[in-house]
Design a protein around this motif. Structure first.
Motif, PDB file in Angstrom:
ATOM      1  N   HIS A  84       0.288  -6.131   1.050  1.00  0.00           N
ATOM      2  CA  HIS A  84       2.095  -4.942   1.650  1.00  0.00           C
ATOM      3  C   HIS A  84       2.235  -4.760   2.476  1.00  0.00           C
ATOM      4  O   HIS A  84       3.128  -4.430   3.488  1.00  0.00           O
ATOM      5  CB  HIS A  84       1.319  -4.178   0.757  1.00  0.00           C
ATOM      6  N   TYR A 118       8.292   3.048  -1.428  1.00  0.00           N
ATOM      7  CA  TYR A 118       7.541   1.952  -2.118  1.00  0.00           C
ATOM      8  C   TYR A 118       8.021   1.030  -2.826  1.00  0.00           C
ATOM      9  O   TYR A 118       8.842   1.102  -3.760  1.00  0.00           O
ATOM     10  CB  TYR A 118       6.376   2.780  -2.350  1.00  0.00           C
ATOM     11  N   ARG A 150       6.228  -2.446  -4.626  1.00  0.00           N
ATOM     12  CA  ARG A 150       4.946  -2.792  -6.169  1.00  0.00           C
ATOM     13  C   ARG A 150       5.099  -4.266  -6.219  1.00  0.00           C
ATOM     14  O   ARG A 150       5.825  -4.415  -6.694  1.00  0.00           O
ATOM     15  CB  ARG A 150       4.409  -1.794  -7.358  1.00  0.00           C
ATOM     16  N   GLU A 198      -2.958  -3.076  -6.010  1.00  0.00           N
ATOM     17  CA  GLU A 198      -2.077  -3.224  -6.390  1.00  0.00           C
ATOM     18  C   GLU A 198      -1.438  -1.821  -6.117  1.00  0.00           C
ATOM     19  O   GLU A 198      -0.959  -1.092  -5.095  1.00  0.00           O
ATOM     20  CB  GLU A 198      -1.423  -3.435  -7.390  1.00  0.00           C
ATOM     21  N   GLN A 199      -2.845  -1.086  -6.785  1.00  0.00           N
ATOM     22  CA  GLN A 199      -2.337   0.933  -6.544  1.00  0.00           C
ATOM     23  C   GLN A 199      -3.334   1.769  -5.248  1.00  0.00           C
ATOM     24  O   GLN A 199      -1.582   2.362  -4.942  1.00  0.00           O
ATOM     25  CB  GLN A 199      -3.077   1.581  -8.446  1.00  0.00           C
ATOM     26  N   VAL A 236       0.214   1.042  -3.101  1.00  0.00           N
ATOM     27  CA  VAL A 236       0.612   1.874  -2.927  1.00  0.00           C
ATOM     28  C   VAL A 236       1.044   3.623  -2.527  1.00  0.00           C
ATOM     29  O   VAL A 236       1.507   3.584  -1.538  1.00  0.00           O
ATOM     30  CB  VAL A 236       1.158   2.102  -4.381  1.00  0.00           C
ATOM     31  N   GLN A 296       1.028   2.901   1.887  1.00  0.00           N
ATOM     32  CA  GLN A 296       2.372   2.801   1.715  1.00  0.00           C
ATOM     33  C   GLN A 296       2.857   4.141   1.647  1.00  0.00           C
ATOM     34  O   GLN A 296       4.109   4.355   2.150  1.00  0.00           O
ATOM     35  CB  GLN A 296       3.198   1.968   0.985  1.00  0.00           C
ATOM     36  N   GLU A 331       3.242  10.401  -5.252  1.00  0.00           N
ATOM     37  CA  GLU A 331       3.364   9.131  -6.341  1.00  0.00           C
ATOM     38  C   GLU A 331       4.837   9.696  -6.809  1.00  0.00           C
ATOM     39  O   GLU A 331       5.159   8.922  -7.464  1.00  0.00           O
ATOM     40  CB  GLU A 331       2.956   8.500  -6.767  1.00  0.00           C
ATOM     41  N   GLU A 362      10.330   3.592  -6.337  1.00  0.00           N
ATOM     42  CA  GLU A 362       9.768   2.244  -6.455  1.00  0.00           C
ATOM     43  C   GLU A 362      11.148   1.612  -6.335  1.00  0.00           C
ATOM     44  O   GLU A 362      12.295   1.844  -5.847  1.00  0.00           O
ATOM     45  CB  GLU A 362       9.690   2.010  -7.391  1.00  0.00           C
TER      46      GLU A 362
END
Length: 515
Positions: free
Chosen positions: A33, A215, A217, A397-398, A401, A404, A504, A509
């Motif tokens: 990422h 962001y 994902r 992954e989280q 995020v 970012q 968030e 997204e």
């Protein structure tokens, strides 16, 4: 799988550890990422003069050592007589252990309890009515605001980074070692031990897409998941290899070897030793890639323990200047290990070892894991590995995020502050990030949601952990500083978590970049 508070917990060793190693080896989602973000222009944060904004052009800073910064702050350019070049009057000896800095028309150093501010006073005598009239020092707003006027000129006028004790401020005129007179202001910190990174509070402005930051994902495909499962199985299989003394190595066996590279002489003999092609305790599974050229695998078929073979190999591009050259690699076999078949019997052994490891822990073996390992199948092992991979990559992954969102917030912000000599771009980034996070927390009403009593408790809990080499936690020479440094770390982490949670919910997204 274990359950704790009603939640499924990852399997402990060896499955969890194996999956973790393989996921790390194959490359984390965070790294992927980060590359994707950079490709889109997200997260490019360059730093220059520490007075400039975060979009300033990058340049390196030459910083004075802490030992001398209480005596002299050197200018970057020859002949500059700005505050960064002043030779300052001497103050407390322990100021050299803390950050110092300079700004427009002033310089500062600090001790654990006191801030010392210097302003040039070329026309003032050290005493007398004229000096008292031409120097004005005001501390207001319960120690949060300062105004310093020297000879009609505002030197400081605004919010301090941290509050000082009102009513305890003093000023005097002192001569520096070079004879230059300075107004020296002493301010007592409200929180002794707190290291200031700037004298005046940073001014933060936020624009851009805030708070609708963008962001992407990423998700792990079924194909990627299966590749990870297979690699984890291969790792577990290698862990179960059994030494077979006297065995002649064949394809599929695992060798434990020492390797030494040599130049290849014209007559085919060894020349000078090389660092390239040299390793100790290296494992090689014959027939598998393992990063070694095929000719090495082929030449090691038939080797026995304690036998050495000279193998000619051609170096690849990673060898740099030696790429394309043929060398001799002397391989000494220490062990020949027979690897188990990838079947139900191997799965049962993995589960048995896992149960032994778990039973030895304080929590012991969970009821859910109290199964007969002899009935544990390869398909069940694969299922557990898949679950572990999902949990681990989901966490990655989280985390990606949130990273970012952090980069996006920094990119949308401008921080105006005359920071001290922080020592690195990384430290400067952290200070500017902290200032931005405080601004968001206060603007969006998040600061009131932070439990300071919980922060203090966590701080004391961390201080109670013995440092490396200690059996019990010991108090250092400056307990106030230790407490303030630890509390600052805890508070910054909690505040950042709160702000990222809020961001968030506001963020947008987008589709992940195509690979």
């Amino acid at each position: 799988m274990r359950r704790r508070n009603g939640q499924r917990q990852p399997v402990l060793l060896p499955i969890r550890a194996a999956a973790a190693l393989v996921v790390a080896a194959l490359g984390s989602l965070s790294a992927l990422h980060a590359l994707h973000a950079l490709a889109r222009g997200v997260g490019f944060v360059a730093f220059g003069n520490q007075r400039c904004s975060m979009q300033a052009e990058r340049r390196s800073a030459v910083l004075p050592s802490r030992l001398h910064r209480s005596l002299m702050l050197r200018a970057a350019a020859a002949g500059d007589r700005g505050a960064s070049a002043w030779i300052l009057p001497s103050v407390e000896k322990d100021t050299g252990e803390f950050l110092s800095g300079s700004g427009t028309g002033y310089a500062w150093v600090q001790s654990s309890a006191t801030m010392y501010v210097f302003a040039a006073a070329p026309d003032l005598e050290s005493s007398g009515e004229r000096a008292r009239k031409l120097v004005k020092l005001e501390i207001e707003e319960e120690g949060s605001m300062i105004r310093l006027v020297v000879d009609g000129k505002d030197i400081l006028n605004g919010l301090l980074t941290h509050p000082v004790k009102p009513g305890e401020e003093i000023w005097m005129i002192e001569d520096a070692p070079d004879g230059e007179p300075y107004v020296v202001v002493e301010l007592e910190k409200q929180n002794p031990g707190r290291e200031w990174t700037s004298l005046m509070r940073p001014k933060v402005s936020i624009g851009g897409d805030y708070p609708r930051l963008k962001y992407a994902r990423a998700s792990v495909t079924d194909e990627q998941q299966e590749l990870t499962v297979n690699a984890t199985l291969a790792h577990l299989r290698r862990q179960l290899g059994e030494v077979s003394p006297g065995k002649v190595a064949e394809m599929g066996d695992q060798l434990l070897v020492d390797m030494q590279g040599f130049e290849l002489q014209e007559d085919g003999s060894r020349g000078e030793s090389l660092s390239m092609g040299t390793a100790s305790g290296q494992k090689i599974e014959l027939g598998e890639g393992s990063g070694f050229p095929p000719e090495l695998h082929k030449e090691l078929v038939g080797i026995r323990s304690n036998e050495t073979r000279d193998v000619r190999i051609t170096l690849g591009q990673r060898a740099g200047e030696l790429a394309g050259q043929t060398i001799i690699c002397a391989v000494t076999c220490r062990q020949v290990q027979v690897l188990p078949e990838l079947d139900d019997a191997m799965a049962a052994e993995v589960k048995r070892r896992e149960q032994v490891t778990q039973a030895a822990t304080e929590e012991g073996l969970d009821e859910e894991d109290e199964i007969d390992p002899t009935t544990f199948t390869l398909e069940q092992l694969k299922a557990e590995i898949r679950d572990e991979v999902r949990q681990r990559t989901g966490g990655e992954e989280q985390a990606t995020v949130r990273k970012q969102l952090e980069f996006g917030l920094v990119e949308a912000s401008d921080v105006d502050c005359e920071f001290g000599n922080l020592g690195s771009d990384a430290a400067l980034y952290q200070e500017k990030l902290a200032a931005i996070v405080i601004e968001v927390a206060q603007r969006e009403g998040l600061e009131a949601m932070i439990d300071m009593e919980a922060i203090k408790k966590e701080t004391w809990d961390m201080l109670a952990i013995p440092k490396q080499g200690q059996t019990i936690a010991e108090v250092g020479k400056d307990p106030d500083r230790e407490f303030q440094e630890t509390q600052t770390k805890v508070l910054r982490r909690r505040r950042l978590e709160r702000v990222l949670d809020w961001l968030e919910q506001q963020a947008v997204e987008t589709d992940p970049p195509s690979s």
